[in-house]
Design an enzyme around this catalytic site. Structure first.
Site, short mmCIF file in Angstrom:
data_model
loop_
_atom_site.label_atom_id
_atom_site.label_comp_id
_atom_site.label_asym_id
_atom_site.label_seq_id
_atom_site.Cartn_x
_atom_site.Cartn_y
_atom_site.Cartn_z
CE1 TYR A 235 3.50 0.76 8.38
CE2 TYR A 235 3.65 -0.73 6.51
CZ TYR A 235 3.95 0.48 7.10
OH TYR A 235 4.69 1.40 6.42
CB ALA B 297 7.94 -4.36 -0.19
CE LYS B 298 3.15 3.21 3.35
NZ LYS B 298 3.57 3.24 4.74
CB ALA B 299 4.45 -5.55 2.45
CG PHE C 96 -0.38 0.12 2.55
CD1 PHE C 96 0.13 -0.98 3.21
CD2 PHE C 96 -0.34 1.36 3.19
CE1 PHE C 96 0.68 -0.87 4.49
CE2 PHE C 96 0.20 1.48 4.47
CZ PHE C 96 0.71 0.37 5.12
#
Ligand code: PPE
Length: 302
Positions: A161, A155-157, A34
């Site tokens: 989070y 990677a903003k995965a 995202f």
């Protein structure tokens, strides 16, 4: 007021109809990537900050996880602009997300369809309304940032989070606004949702990307703005204790913008207020975001 329509796989869907099945792969296995972008109401009109860079990072995150989003960067940029326009909001936060949908259950995501969504909402100051001026009180988290070659941090995965959530809960339950993650080797990494800079003797230091941090777009912007001012910026291995003796420390991020840190583990940082270099950089960024000055071509007017 009507909630903004959401862009789902190429068409607009009413907010309340943008729902997905409980067997969505991403819900079970964290298979999403995202972005977070902001649209500002500048003096020259509403504008999205660094729209191409955010969409490129989304595509890069997808590539790392072997997800073909099925849209070009330009198509995603245009979809973001359309989503903002249609919302009627002058300023908002944008959340583009791509994820593995319903298909075979099991860890292998390769046969699950990739869904792509862009949602927008109004979002105020991330670490509280006072934070931008007065700074926040934070601690060094008992949770480390993931090790290299475990979860790819470039990677903003979604799955990353889970780690960030532990850090944030640990901070909030202990009375702090945010937690700073150290790497597995004990070097300073970043916050749960922000990159971190420290200022010592007029020089800016921030962790290198190889330390499993997210390569933040605000981080990149602040490095450019600092260089414009003739400041030296070093990507450094920062020992924990360097935080305590820094002249200034601040977070950067789309949501957090530039947020000064006034104490860490109850050590007062510098004068305990927003420092002069933090303020200069914040002002330079806010001149772009609020006044619409755009020397670097970072704004996409909607
Ligand atoms: N590190 C992490 C771990 C991170 O999540 C963010 C953004 C950053 C650094 C800063 O990156 P950039 O926004 O490109 O400058 N965090 C996003 C999500 C926050 C949330 O709670 O959700 C954000 O700021 O939009």
């Amino acid at each position: 007021m009507k909630k903004p329509d959401i862009w789902v796989d190429g068409s607009f869907v009413r907010h309340e109809d943008a729902t997905f099945h409980v067997l969505t792969h991403a819900l079970h296995y964290g298979t999403s990537v995202f972005e977070g972008t902001r649209c500002y109401k500048t003096e020259k009109g509403s504008a999205i900050f660094r729209n191409p860079e955010h969409m490129q990072r989304l595509l890069d995150s997808g590539r790392i996880y072997r997800m073909d989003l099925g849209y070009s960067r330009e198509e995603l940029e245009e979809a973001a602009v359309e989503t903002v326009r249609r919302s009627g909001l002058e300023a908002c936060y944008l959340r583009p997300i791509a994820f593995r949908g319903v298909g075979p259950m099991g860890v292998n995501p390769l046969n699950n369809p990739v869904r792509v969504v862009i949602a927008v909402w109004e979002w105020g100051a991330y670490l509280g309304p006072e934070a931008l001026e007065h700074g926040v009180d934070v601690h060094v988290s008992s949770w480390n940032r993931m090790a290299p070659n475990t979860f790819p941090s470039m990677a903003k995965a979604g799955g990353n989070y889970l780690n960030a959530g532990l850090v944030k809960m640990d901070a909030v339950l202990n009375g702090y606004s945010e937690g700073i993650m150290l790497t597995v080797n004990g070097h300073v990494g970043e916050g749960s949702g922000e990159n971190l800079f420290l200022v010592k003797d007029g020089v800016l230091h921030t962790a290198p990307v190889a330390l499993s941090i997210l390569p933040g777009i605000t981080r990149h912007s602040i490095i450019r703005l600092a260089e414009d001012m003739g400041l030296t910026v070093k990507e450094s291995l920062i020992p924990r204790e360097a935080l305590y003796i820094a002249d200034e420390v601040f977070f950067t991020g789309t949501a957090a913008e530039v947020t000064p840190i006034r104490s860490i583990d109850k050590h007062v940082i510098g004068s305990g207020k927003r420092g002069p270099i933090t303020e200069k950089l914040q002002t330079a960024l806010f001149d772009i975001l609020h006044r619409g000055q755009d020397p670097h071509g970072w704004l996409t007017f909607v």
